[in-house]
Enzyme design. Structure first.
Site, mmCIF file in Angstrom:
data_model
loop_
_atom_site.group_PDB
_atom_site.id
_atom_site.type_symbol
_atom_site.label_atom_id
_atom_site.label_comp_id
_atom_site.label_asym_id
_atom_site.label_seq_id
_atom_site.Cartn_x
_atom_site.Cartn_y
_atom_site.Cartn_z
ATOM 1 N N ALA A 294 0.862 -1.182 0.000
ATOM 2 C CA ALA A 294 0.000 0.000 0.000
ATOM 3 C C ALA A 294 0.895 1.228 0.000
ATOM 4 O O ALA A 294 1.665 1.428 0.944
ATOM 5 C CB ALA A 294 -0.922 -0.001 1.221
ATOM 6 N N ASP B 115 12.524 7.094 -9.148
ATOM 7 C CA ASP B 115 12.060 6.792 -7.793
ATOM 8 C C ASP B 115 13.062 5.850 -7.126
ATOM 9 O O ASP B 115 13.194 4.692 -7.530
ATOM 10 C CB ASP B 115 10.676 6.139 -7.839
ATOM 11 C CG ASP B 115 10.081 5.942 -6.447
ATOM 12 O OD1 ASP B 115 10.815 6.112 -5.443
ATOM 13 O OD2 ASP B 115 8.878 5.626 -6.365
#
Length: 611
Positions: A294, A443
């Site tokens: 998540a 990232d």
């Protein structure tokens, strides 16, 4: 008196949030106040109390994976336990114990929920998890991982909460956070009036009652509940050094890196139905409702399709549409709490963040990026980019081949030879992305690089933050990297002016700090042979110079370097973390000798040598 001034400024800030609510409410625009009150009263109470920390949400305990417990099967095989379809699930009570979050593991795809232990003992909503050795997804766990998994870690319990999806409810969330911060400031101010302020040597929070441990905790937990751009910015702040962000905020933001709260099953089904159509389940054999990860923008679920394991990344509803308002509200809170020094040029950073986040929310663009990387790295040994599953992908859902492995920071548990190999491959990839492809995945999240020991391969995932770099920028940046490696002060300054780091009007103190910072970063490339990252002091040296640069900087850095330096620093930090010894100069030379400078392809030699 200063405490009352602080509180006054925060109240002013909350009034601006209230204006944001009024501006975005259609009911207020039409004057239908009765409808507004009837439709939002419950949301006001729930959102504000939840995000200010007065209510706790629905706790989902970590537990070992359960056979068929959260997996829905769609092929009606008599050998499988029947599970309700997504449409049926919405009509039933969905509060069974099977809903929730799978046990975190170092060997699942995506941004796993497990992170390093949180350093602040007093941070609330944490749990001592004694079941850290549970695997996920049936992936084999090496003996070294088993030892690490048995270590008792303190971590935040994930919670199942609906994502605030409209601008109105998200604005209410920020209002609730602001109210919680205001109350925390009053409490801290009263405490200091009675007991005195803490010594500045003991705590950075001594400078302001805003920076109390409790307020830092409120901020981090609210970001996890809000998700979206707000959480993304919090994660960006969480990787900063204490010289840039106060220690109490850094400690609480460790919570942020553990991942967001998760969508309840009913909201998840609504998103899947809206994006893939009500018949999405007929394309799958099975779908696991427990997310394996998540993150800030979406959560990842495991499924099977035609015998292939699939990772489905599902975006939180309303996230893409709320980027602008989320970032403005976060900026509002940062402005009124003085958490960010002026030398960081927050306005420019926020402008860049809006563009980057908008791109990351476009999963069709990410699918294109992933296919492009798969093609670019098809012949590169030691890397693998998973396939994109097109018929299960769209603008808000991205499905790819499921790959396994351990996040690269866990490679520290393996032998030195393996650590050196992984460190070398990471730097090789970083240099290749910038100076060969001019297309980089920016990232640096360690879980985006999954090392698979059996094949000696790094599986690469998550390409939402990938971007191109202009040829002229890359030319000058390579010249500057080589100058930093060779200790050439004049070339570093000249290239810094051409790139936009310097204006030419800087003080001598700023020039010295800037050049020295460049030399420190260029140190791994300065000498032949293996460079031992763990024995170096790069981060501390740059941080000490950073304070000077923040005071004397005249211009923000060029837009390209926000993402680029995030990736470069992530690669260095990964090598430090795993204790890799890497022949950095040789890797740079390999790229440099074949590099073609100039638009016409003519190879311009630098003033310095890199032999």
């Amino acid at each position: 008196m200063s405490s009352f001034n602080h509180l006054g400024r925060l109240v002013s800030g909350l009034s601006l949030v209230a204006k944001e609510i009024a501006k975005r409410s259609k009911a207020l625009e039409t004057g239908d106040f009765e409808t507004l009150i009837a439709s939002t009263a419950k949301k006001v109470v729930v959102s504000v109390t939840d995000l200010s920390g007065l209510t706790k949400g629905k706790v989902r305990e970590f537990s070992p994976p359960r056979l068929n417990g959260s997996v829905a099967y769609f092929n009606n095989s008599p050998d499988l336990v029947a599970e309700p379809t997504p449409a049926e699930s919405q009509l039933r009570n969905e509060s069974s114990a099977s809903d929730g979050v799978v046990t975190p593991s170092v060997s699942v795809q995506g941004k796993v929920l497990e992170e390093d232990r949180i350093t602040k003992e007093e941070i609330g909503d944490l749990d001592r998890d004694n079941e850290g050795n549970a695997g996920a997804g049936g992936v084999a766990v090496s003996p070294a991982e088993t030892v690490a998994a048995a270590t008792v870690l303190k971590r935040r319990k994930p919670r199942e909460r609906r994502v605030p999806s409209s601008p109105f409810t998200r604005a209410l969330g920020f209002a609730g956070l602001g109210a919680g911060l205001a109350w925390g400031t009053v409490q801290e101010s009263a405490k200091r009036l009675v007991f005195g302020a803490p010594s500045s040597q003991e705590k950075q929070s001594a400078y302001s009652p805003y920076l109390s441990d409790k307020n830092a905790e409120r901020l981090a937990l609210a970001l996890c509940r809000m998700r979206g751009a707000a959480l993304k910015l919090g994660q960006m702040l969480s990787i900063q050094d204490e010289s840039l962000v106060p220690a109490p905020i850094l400690a609480a933001l460790d919570i942020v890196r553990q991942g967001a709260d998760v969508m309840p099953r009913s909201q998840l089904n609504q998103v899947l139905d809206a994006e893939l159509g009500a018949d999405w389940s007929i394309k799958l054999t099975s779908f696991d409702y427990e997310p394996i990860a998540a993150a800030s923008i979406g959560q990842v679920h495991k499924a099977t399709k035609d015998g292939m394991e699939v990772a489905m990344k599902i975006q939180y509803p309303g996230v893409a549409d709320s980027i602008e308002s989320d970032i403005e509200n976060v900026k509002l809170l940062l402005d009124y709490t003085n958490l960010i020094p002026k030398g960081l040029f927050l306005d420019r950073a926020i402008k860049v963040a809006k563009v980057e986040l908008s791109r990351e929310c476009d999963y069709e663009l990410e699918a294109t990026n992933q296919k492009r990387f798969r093609s670019l790295l098809s012949d590169a040994k030691g890397f693998y980019v998973p396939l994109v599953v097109d018929d299960l992908s769209c603008k808000r859902v991205l499905s790819t081949e499921f790959v396994s492995g351990i996040p690269i920071d866990k490679v520290t548990l393996l032998n030195q030879e393996t650590r050196n190999y992984v460190g070398r491959k990471l730097l090789e990839l970083t240099l290749m992305e910038l100076f060969v492809f001019r297309f980089m995945q920016t990232d640096p999240n360690w879980s985006n690089f999954l090392y698979e020991e059996a094949t000696n391969t790094i599986n690469l995932i998550d390409f939402g933050a990938a971007r191109d770099y202009p040829k002229r920028f890359v030319d000058d940046y390579l010249r500057m990297v080589v100058a930093c490696a060779n200790g050439e002060r004049d070339v570093v300054i000249e290239m810094s002016k051409r790139l936009g780091f310097l204006t030419g009007e800087e003080s001598e103190a700023m020039l010295d700090a800037h050049v020295q910072a460049g030399f420190v970063v260029g140190l791994p490339f300065s000498n032949s042979g293996g460079y031992d990252f763990q024995s170096s002091n790069i981060t501390h040296s740059v941080s000490s110079l950073g304070a000077t640069m923040l005071r004397h900087r005249l211009t923000p850095p060029p837009d390209e370097v926000y993402s680029l330096h995030r990736k470069l620093s992530g690669a260095f930090l990964a090598c430090i973390k795993i204790g890799a010894v890497v022949p950095c100069r040789e890797l740079l030379l390999e790229v440099y000798k074949d590099y073609q400078f100039g638009e016409d392809g003519e190879n311009e030699m630098l003033s310095g040598s890199i032999s």
